[in-house]
Design an enzyme around this catalytic site. Structure first.
Site, PDB file in Angstrom:
ATOM      1  N   ASP A  63       1.225  -0.806  -0.095  1.00 27.29           N
ATOM      2  CA  ASP A  63      -0.292  -0.573  -0.130  1.00 27.29           C
ATOM      3  C   ASP A  63       1.129   1.325  -0.064  1.00 27.29           C
ATOM      4  OD1 ASP A  63      -1.772   1.984   0.894  1.00 27.29           O
ATOM      5  OD2 ASP A  63      -2.587   1.635   2.280  1.00 27.29           O
ATOM      6  N   SER A 144      -1.340  12.668 -15.504  1.00 23.63           N
ATOM      7  CA  SER A 144      -2.586  12.949 -16.232  1.00 23.63           C
ATOM      8  C   SER A 144      -2.629  14.483 -16.483  1.00 23.63           C
ATOM      9  CB  SER A 144      -3.854  13.073 -14.940  1.00 23.63           C
ATOM     10  OG  SER A 144      -4.698  13.076 -15.888  1.00 23.63           O
ATOM     11  N   TYR A 159      -9.082  15.667  -7.532  1.00 18.45           N
ATOM     12  CA  TYR A 159      -8.457  15.243  -8.187  1.00 18.45           C
ATOM     13  C   TYR A 159      -7.576  15.834  -9.530  1.00 18.45           C
ATOM     14  CZ  TYR A 159      -6.552  11.361 -11.962  1.00 18.45           C
ATOM     15  OH  TYR A 159      -6.094  11.222 -12.832  1.00 18.45           O
ATOM     16  N   LYS A 163      -2.991  15.970  -9.182  1.00 19.11           N
ATOM     17  CA  LYS A 163      -2.242  16.050 -10.333  1.00 19.11           C
ATOM     18  C   LYS A 163      -1.326  17.345 -10.929  1.00 19.11           C
ATOM     19  CE  LYS A 163      -3.307  12.039 -11.537  1.00 19.11           C
ATOM     20  NZ  LYS A 163      -1.831  10.870 -11.084  1.00 19.11           N
TER      21      LYS A 163
END
Length: 252
Positions: A63, A144, A159, A163
């Site tokens: 993890d 991304s 999100y 990024k």
């Protein structure tokens, strides 16, 4: 074109999607790959499917939000496979997190812990390993397009923020590598929409989803880009790569 066969790579988030595609490509190219994921059963199944290829996959349960897990995973990879020359930071999560709704902060915290802190932890361990072993290395952060401009979709602002942080961290890491004169390349690879569990969570069967109007990239396209970067001369650093092919093709 440098040979990558026989070299050791560590890839995070390999239980599905982009990570699994990258592992398949690297093993087929003859690399020895440590594949990290929480869902170890999936990685073990992937390893079995790759038996007989030029390289091999070593499944490691990890993890990335746990620093202890990450340190143990790197130690296991080095002890079992050898010095790590490639790190692909792929582990990431995308959760709809509208701040107008109760419970949204749980998703925000998960994304920051995984996409930012987890990536930074793996980058640190990869860099320390490569410097210690005087390895010609490559670190690829799977970013991304959301790390370069705001996505106009409801609930993905956090999100986006995670990024954007990856973009900044990658630039910072590259500067640090340059300062210590390490022979390590650092790349931010930024795909658009990719066919994966991450994107498909917004699509319910029989209903229109958040990204319904867009044609998605297959994960194998991202794996091909990783191979291109690795096979480029060590003196060549692909600092930033954005993959827009097919994204703007509307199905309407």
């Amino acid at each position: 074109m440098p040979a990558i066969e026989g070299k050791v790579a560590l890839v995070t988030g390999v239980s599905s999607g982009i990570g699994a595609a990258i592992v398949k490509e690297l093993v087929e190219q003859g690399m020895l790959v440590a594949g990290l994921a929480r869902r170890i059963d999936r990685v073990e199944a992937l390893a079995k499917s790759l038996v007989g290829k030029k390289g091999k996959l070593l499944p490691i349960k990890c993890d990335v939000t746990s620093q202890d897990d990450v340190k143990k995973a790197f130690a296991t990879a080095e002890k079992t496979l050898g010095n790590i020359s490639v790190l692909v930071n792929n582990a990431g999560v995308l959760k709809a997190a509208s701040l107008t709704k109760e419970g949204a902060l749980d998703g925000v915290q998960l994304m920051m812990s995984t996409n930012v802190v987890g990536l930074a932890t793996c980058a640190r361990e990869g860099l320390l390993s490569m410097v210690k072993n005087k390895t010609e290395g490559t670190i690829i952060n799977i970013n991304s397009v959301a790390g370069h401009f705001f996505l106009p979709f409801h609930g993905v602002g956090a999100y986006n923020a995670s990024k954007f942080a990856v973009t900044a961290l990658t630039e910072g890491l590259r500067n640090e590598v340059s300062a210590i004169k390490a022979n390590i390349r650092v790349t931010s690879l930024s795909p658009g929409l990719v066919e994966s569990e991450m994107s498909c969570q917004f699509q319910k069967e029989g209903e229109e989803g958040l990204f319904t109007e867009y044609e998605m990239l297959p994960a194998s396209d991202i794996a091909d880009c990783v191979t291109f970067i690795l096979k480029s001369p060590q003196r060549m650093n692909v600092s930033t790569g954005e993959i827009h092919l097919k994204i703007v093709a509307s199905k309407k």
